[in-house]
Enzyme design. Structure first.
Site, PDB file in Angstrom:
ATOM      1  CE  LYS A  35     -11.481  14.467 -20.907  1.00  0.00           C
ATOM      2  NZ  LYS A  35     -11.348  15.909 -20.752  1.00  0.00           N
ATOM      3  CE1 TYR A 244     -29.908  -2.284 -45.042  1.00  0.00           C
ATOM      4  CE2 TYR A 244     -27.916  -1.921 -43.758  1.00  0.00           C
ATOM      5  CZ  TYR A 244     -29.160  -2.516 -43.913  1.00  0.00           C
ATOM      6  OH  TYR A 244     -29.639  -3.340 -42.929  1.00  0.00           O
TER       7      TYR A 244
HETATM    8  C1  LIG Z   1     -10.077  16.202 -21.186  1.00  0.00           C
HETATM    9  C2  LIG Z   1      -9.306  17.156 -20.392  1.00  0.00           C
HETATM   10  C3  LIG Z   1      -7.904  17.102 -20.411  1.00  0.00           C
HETATM   11  C4  LIG Z   1      -7.132  16.246 -21.385  1.00  0.00           C
HETATM   12  O1  LIG Z   1      -7.204  16.852 -22.655  1.00  0.00           O
HETATM   13  P1  LIG Z   1      -6.483  16.304 -23.966  1.00  0.00           P
HETATM   14  O2  LIG Z   1      -6.762  17.336 -24.982  1.00  0.00           O
HETATM   15  O3  LIG Z   1      -7.125  15.001 -24.283  1.00  0.00           O
HETATM   16  O4  LIG Z   1      -5.042  16.139 -23.645  1.00  0.00           O
HETATM   17  C5  LIG Z   1      -7.231  17.938 -19.542  1.00  0.00           C
HETATM   18  N1  LIG Z   1      -7.893  18.790 -18.724  1.00  0.00           N
HETATM   19  C6  LIG Z   1      -9.243  18.893 -18.698  1.00  0.00           C
HETATM   20  C7  LIG Z   1      -9.896  19.848 -17.791  1.00  0.00           C
HETATM   21  C8  LIG Z   1      -9.983  18.081 -19.545  1.00  0.00           C
HETATM   22  O5  LIG Z   1     -11.320  18.189 -19.546  1.00  0.00           O
END
Ligand SMILES: *Cc1c(COP(=O)(O)O)cnc(C)c1O
Length: 344
Positions: A35, A244
Site C-alpha cells: 500500500k 530562511y
Molecule cells: C500496513 C498493514 C500491514 C503491514 O504492516 P507493517 O507494520 O508495515 O509490516 C499488515 N496488515 C495490515 C492490515 C496493514 O494495514
C-alpha cells in the site's frame, strides 16, 4: 528526462528481507503489504520483484491502488485492505483482487452483489477496522467464499505489551470458527514476536523496505538510499547566515553545498537538525532550515565537492526516526514523486 534527485533501490535487499521474514515463520506463507505506493518505493516494481522471488500474496489499501498496479503477475493474488464502499463495487466486481471485508455493511454489500471470493478482517482489540468476534460467529459470514480471515496487532512493536498475547489467543480461538481457507495475523513486528504469530500467512510491509520493526528486526538490509545532486557550491564568510530565518551562522569560513531536495520531497524540516549527507568518506551536516526544494550542507570537510556531484542523504531508518521524532513509516511514505526511482 533526468531528475536531480533519485532513490537508489536495492532489489536484492528487498528480496533478502522478504526471505528473512519468511524464515521467521516457516509454516506460514509470506506476503507483502505494498500500500501507499509500496511505502514510497513504487508498488508495481516491488510487486514484480517479490513475485519473481516467489511471493504470492499482496495487500493494498484501496481499489485505486489496486488499479494502479496494472496486470497482476501469474499466480498472484491481491487483497484490498479497506474493503468495499458502495462507490467501489463497480471496480471491485471487475477486478481480480479480493476485498478484505471489514464491517457488517461491507459483508452485506458483497454478498448481495454475489461478489465471490473475499477476505474478512476481525477486530481483536485494536478497534480500528474489522467485524467483532460476536459478529463473525453470528451467522453473518455463512455462505461467503472466504479465502483468508485476518486480524491486526496493535502493539506488536513492543514484545512486552500484554495486548499481543491477548490478541493472539483471541484470534486463534476465533479464526477456527470462521470458515476461511487461511488465517493471517502478523505484520512485520508480529513476525518478530515468534512463529506462533505466523498462522498461515503473514503480511509484512515496513521490514521488507528496510525498517526495523522491533527488537530482533535489526537483521534487515537497507533498501532505500535517497541521493540528491549539488546545484551550487558557495563560500559563506565567517559571521554570515544560511537559509530562511537566518537560523544558522557560519562560525568559521564555510564551504556550502546546495542540494536539489527539500521538504516537498519528504526531507522534512524535522530531519534538518540532525541530518547529513555523505560524499565519498566525508560527512556533510545539514545547515540552516530545509527549504521546499533545496537543502544546504556544510561541505567544508569535502574539498573536492563540485556542482553536479551526487550526495547520499543519511537515511538510516531507526536512527533518523529516533532523531527526528518521525516514524520509519512516515519517513518512507513521505518520499516524494520527484525522486527518480532507480532499482539496482
Ligand atoms: C500496513 C498493514 C500491514 C503491514 O504492516 P507493517 O507494520 O508495515 O509490516 C499488515 N496488515 C495490515 C492490515 C496493514 O494495514
Amino acid at each position: 528526462m533526468s531528475a536531480p534527485l533519485r532513490l537508489d533501490l536495492d532489489g536484492d535487499a528487498l528480496v533478502a528481507n522478504w526471505r528473512w521474514l519468511g524464515a521467521r515463520v516457516p509454516d506460514a506463507a509470506c506476503g507483502a503489504a505494498i500500500k501507499a505506493n509500496g511505502y514510497g518505493l513504487g508498488a508495481a516494481a516491488v510487486m514484480w520483484r517479490l513475485a519473481d522471488a516467489g511471493c504470492r500474496d499482496f495487500f493494498v489499501a484501496t481499489w485505486a491502488e489496486a488499479e494502479r498496479l496494472g496486470p497482476l503477475p501469474e499466480g498472484v493474488t491481491l487483497s484490498v485492505l479497506h474493503g468495499v464502499r458502495a462507490e467501489d463495487m463497480g471496480v471491485a466486481l471487475a477486478h481480480p483482487a479480493r476485498p478484505v471485508l471489514n464491517s457488517v455493511d461491507q459483508v452485506r454489500r458483497w454478498r448481495e452483489a454475489g461478489g465471490g471470493a473475499c477476505d474478512v478482517m476481525v477486530d481483536t482489540g485494536m478497534n480500528r477496522l474489522g467485524i467483532s468476534a460476536a459478529e463473525a460467529t453470528s451467522g453473518l459470514l455463512d455462505g461467503l467464499a472466504i479465502e483468508t480471515v485476518l486480524s491486526h496487532l496493535a502493539c506488536a512493536d513492543d514484545p512486552n505489551h500484554p495486548l499481543n498475547a491477548r490478541q493472539l489467543a483471541d484470534f486463534a480461538a476465533l479464526a477456527g470458527r470462521v470458515g476461511a481457507r487461511r488465517r493471517s495475523l502478523a505484520n512485520s513486528a508480529g513476525i518478530l514476536l515468534g512463529a506462533d504469530y505466523g498462522f498461515d500467512l503473514v503480511r509484512p510491509g515496513i521490514a521488507l523496505y528496510g525498517g526495523v520493526a522491533g527488537p530482533g528486526g535489526e537483521s534487515v538490509t537497507p533498501v532505500v538510499r535517497p541521493m540528491a545532486q549539488i546545484l551550487q557550491m558557495r563560500d559563506v564568510p565567517e559571521g554570515q547566515d544560511v537559509g530562511y530565518g537566518a537560523t544558522w551562522a557560519a562560525g568559521r569560513p564555510t564551504r556550502a553545498a546546495i542540494l536539489n531536495v527539500g521538504y516537498a520531497d519528504g526531507f522534512l524540516r524535522a530531519l534538518g537538525a540532525s541530518g547529513f549527507g555523505r560524499l565519498g568518506d566525508a560527512i556533510l551536516p545539514v545547515i540552516g532550515r530545509v527549504s521546499m526544494d533545496l537543502l544546504t550542507l556544510d561541505a567544508t570537510g569535502a574539498p573536492d565537492a563540485r556542482e553536479g556531484d551526487w550526495v547520499a542523504l543519511d537515511f538510516d531508518l531507526p536512527r533518523v526516526s529516533q532523531a527526528s521524532g518521525l516514524s520509519q513509516y512516515e519517513l518512507l511514505t513521505g518520499l516524494g514523486s520527484r525522486f527518480e526511482r532507480r532499482w539496482c
